[in-house]
Design a protein around this motif. Structure first.
Motif, PDB file in Angstrom:
ATOM      1  N   GLY A 160      35.338  50.689  51.099  1.00 29.55           N
ATOM      2  CA  GLY A 160      35.491  49.804  49.957  1.00 29.55           C
ATOM      3  C   GLY A 160      34.680  50.252  48.761  1.00 29.55           C
ATOM      4  O   GLY A 160      33.855  51.145  48.862  1.00 29.55           O
ATOM      5  N   GLY A 161      34.951  49.620  47.662  1.00 35.35           N
ATOM      6  CA  GLY A 161      34.238  49.924  46.440  1.00 35.35           C
ATOM      7  C   GLY A 161      33.565  48.694  45.883  1.00 35.35           C
ATOM      8  O   GLY A 161      33.392  47.691  46.574  1.00 35.35           O
ATOM      9  N   THR A 162      33.211  48.774  44.623  1.00 32.53           N
ATOM     10  CA  THR A 162      32.456  47.704  43.994  1.00 32.53           C
ATOM     11  C   THR A 162      33.283  46.859  43.037  1.00 32.53           C
ATOM     12  O   THR A 162      32.752  45.951  42.409  1.00 32.53           O
ATOM     13  CB  THR A 162      31.249  48.284  43.239  1.00 32.53           C
ATOM     14  OG1 THR A 162      31.730  49.135  42.199  1.00 32.53           O
ATOM     15  CG2 THR A 162      30.347  49.078  44.168  1.00 32.53           C
ATOM     16  N   TYR A 163      34.567  47.139  42.936  1.00 33.71           N
ATOM     17  CA  TYR A 163      35.430  46.399  42.029  1.00 33.71           C
ATOM     18  C   TYR A 163      36.335  45.439  42.786  1.00 33.71           C
ATOM     19  O   TYR A 163      36.914  45.828  43.806  1.00 33.71           O
ATOM     20  CB  TYR A 163      36.284  47.351  41.198  1.00 33.71           C
ATOM     21  CG  TYR A 163      35.478  48.230  40.280  1.00 33.71           C
ATOM     22  CD1 TYR A 163      35.154  49.534  40.640  1.00 33.71           C
ATOM     23  CD2 TYR A 163      35.028  47.758  39.055  1.00 33.71           C
ATOM     24  CE1 TYR A 163      34.405  50.346  39.807  1.00 33.71           C
ATOM     25  CE2 TYR A 163      34.285  48.548  38.214  1.00 33.71           C
ATOM     26  CZ  TYR A 163      33.974  49.845  38.593  1.00 33.71           C
ATOM     27  OH  TYR A 163      33.233  50.634  37.762  1.00 33.71           O
ATOM     28  N   PRO A 164      36.526  44.230  42.297  1.00 32.36           N
ATOM     29  CA  PRO A 164      37.410  43.278  42.975  1.00 32.36           C
ATOM     30  C   PRO A 164      38.830  43.808  43.182  1.00 32.36           C
ATOM     31  O   PRO A 164      39.470  43.475  44.182  1.00 32.36           O
ATOM     32  CB  PRO A 164      37.395  42.066  42.033  1.00 32.36           C
ATOM     33  CG  PRO A 164      36.063  42.121  41.363  1.00 32.36           C
ATOM     34  CD  PRO A 164      35.803  43.587  41.166  1.00 32.36           C
ATOM     35  N   ARG A 165      39.305  44.660  42.284  1.00 30.11           N
ATOM     36  CA  ARG A 165      40.676  45.156  42.398  1.00 30.11           C
ATOM     37  C   ARG A 165      40.880  46.046  43.615  1.00 30.11           C
ATOM     38  O   ARG A 165      42.015  46.344  43.994  1.00 30.11           O
ATOM     39  CB  ARG A 165      41.061  45.924  41.140  1.00 30.11           C
ATOM     40  CG  ARG A 165      40.252  47.198  40.904  1.00 30.11           C
ATOM     41  CD  ARG A 165      40.765  47.971  39.713  1.00 30.11           C
ATOM     42  NE  ARG A 165      40.018  49.194  39.469  1.00 30.11           N
ATOM     43  CZ  ARG A 165      39.018  49.283  38.605  1.00 30.11           C
ATOM     44  NH1 ARG A 165      38.652  48.217  37.921  1.00 30.11           N
ATOM     45  NH2 ARG A 165      38.392  50.430  38.426  1.00 30.11           N
ATOM     46  N   GLU A 166      39.783  46.478  44.231  1.00 30.85           N
ATOM     47  CA  GLU A 166      39.883  47.326  45.413  1.00 30.85           C
ATOM     48  C   GLU A 166      40.050  46.512  46.691  1.00 30.85           C
ATOM     49  O   GLU A 166      40.143  47.083  47.777  1.00 30.85           O
ATOM     50  CB  GLU A 166      38.639  48.205  45.512  1.00 30.85           C
ATOM     51  CG  GLU A 166      38.467  49.144  44.327  1.00 30.85           C
ATOM     52  CD  GLU A 166      37.197  49.951  44.402  1.00 30.85           C
ATOM     53  OE1 GLU A 166      36.153  49.453  43.907  1.00 30.85           O
ATOM     54  OE2 GLU A 166      37.230  51.061  44.955  1.00 30.85           O
ATOM     55  N   TYR A 167      40.099  45.185  46.563  1.00 31.94           N
ATOM     56  CA  TYR A 167      40.172  44.302  47.713  1.00 31.94           C
ATOM     57  C   TYR A 167      41.466  43.508  47.697  1.00 31.94           C
ATOM     58  O   TYR A 167      41.849  42.943  46.680  1.00 31.94           O
ATOM     59  CB  TYR A 167      38.941  43.390  47.742  1.00 31.94           C
ATOM     60  CG  TYR A 167      37.696  44.189  47.989  1.00 31.94           C
ATOM     61  CD1 TYR A 167      37.070  44.876  46.960  1.00 31.94           C
ATOM     62  CD2 TYR A 167      37.169  44.318  49.272  1.00 31.94           C
ATOM     63  CE1 TYR A 167      35.954  45.671  47.186  1.00 31.94           C
ATOM     64  CE2 TYR A 167      36.051  45.091  49.510  1.00 31.94           C
ATOM     65  CZ  TYR A 167      35.449  45.774  48.468  1.00 31.94           C
ATOM     66  OH  TYR A 167      34.352  46.553  48.703  1.00 31.94           O
ATOM     67  N   ARG A 168      42.092  43.484  48.849  1.00 32.84           N
ATOM     68  CA  ARG A 168      43.434  42.899  48.954  1.00 32.84           C
ATOM     69  C   ARG A 168      43.414  41.435  49.316  1.00 32.84           C
ATOM     70  O   ARG A 168      44.197  40.649  48.788  1.00 32.84           O
ATOM     71  CB  ARG A 168      44.235  43.680  50.001  1.00 32.84           C
ATOM     72  CG  ARG A 168      45.665  43.200  50.189  1.00 32.84           C
ATOM     73  CD  ARG A 168      46.396  44.108  51.163  1.00 32.84           C
ATOM     74  NE  ARG A 168      47.797  43.749  51.281  1.00 32.84           N
ATOM     75  CZ  ARG A 168      48.661  44.384  52.067  1.00 32.84           C
ATOM     76  NH1 ARG A 168      48.256  45.398  52.801  1.00 32.84           N
ATOM     77  NH2 ARG A 168      49.913  43.994  52.112  1.00 32.84           N
ATOM     78  N   TYR A 169      42.567  41.057  50.243  1.00 32.42           N
ATOM     79  CA  TYR A 169      42.542  39.678  50.722  1.00 32.42           C
ATOM     80  C   TYR A 169      41.167  39.059  50.434  1.00 32.42           C
ATOM     81  O   TYR A 169      40.146  39.741  50.541  1.00 32.42           O
ATOM     82  CB  TYR A 169      42.816  39.619  52.229  1.00 32.42           C
ATOM     83  CG  TYR A 169      44.153  40.158  52.628  1.00 32.42           C
ATOM     84  CD1 TYR A 169      44.270  41.388  53.263  1.00 32.42           C
ATOM     85  CD2 TYR A 169      45.318  39.437  52.372  1.00 32.42           C
ATOM     86  CE1 TYR A 169      45.498  41.881  53.644  1.00 32.42           C
ATOM     87  CE2 TYR A 169      46.558  39.928  52.750  1.00 32.42           C
ATOM     88  CZ  TYR A 169      46.638  41.154  53.379  1.00 32.42           C
ATOM     89  OH  TYR A 169      47.866  41.646  53.744  1.00 32.42           O
TER      90      TYR A 169
END
Length: 123
Positions: free
Chosen positions: A103-112
């Motif tokens: 994972g990364g540090t940006y919300p856009r990198e997270y799906r759920y």
């Protein structure tokens, strides 16, 4: 995938809390997990992330040395141990499942995303 965060509450400065986030799907173990937080009137910010196999963890500078992220893939659960809490840690804490194994540090990198759990730290 459904994520259910829990463990928030009202504590005093210097206290500890452990947040938990239970995932509904077995695919949990293939994806990185992260914790974000959002204080009133502020944007959502990154707190910590852990890779699919727990081999890599990344923390925001503001929590490094005080917070620890961990996961138990057998239980489909990710944790956030928060020590030495400060009033500025007050926020709604969200767990999230990343698109990828790291994972990364940006919300856009997270799906759920989970529904959030409120942490309030009094001075």
């Amino acid at each position: 995938v459904q994520l259910q965060a829990s463990g928030g509450g009202l504590v005093q400065a210097g206290d500890s809390l452990r947040l938990s986030c239970a995932a509904s799907a077995r695919t949990f173990s293939n994806n990185a997990m992260g914790w974000f937080r959002q204080a009133p009137g502020k944007e959502r910010e990154f707190v910590a992330t852990i890779s699919w196999n727990s081999g890599t963890t990344v923390y925001a500078d503001s929590v490094t040395g005080r917070f620890t992220i961990s996961r138990d893939n057998a239980k489909n659960t990710v944790y956030l141990q928060m020590n030495s809490l400060k009033p500025e840690d007050t926020a709604v804490y969200y767990c999230a499942a990343a698109y990828r194994a790291y994972g990364g540090t940006y919300p856009r990198e997270y799906r759920y995303w989970g529904q959030g759990t409120l942490v309030t730290v009094s001075s």
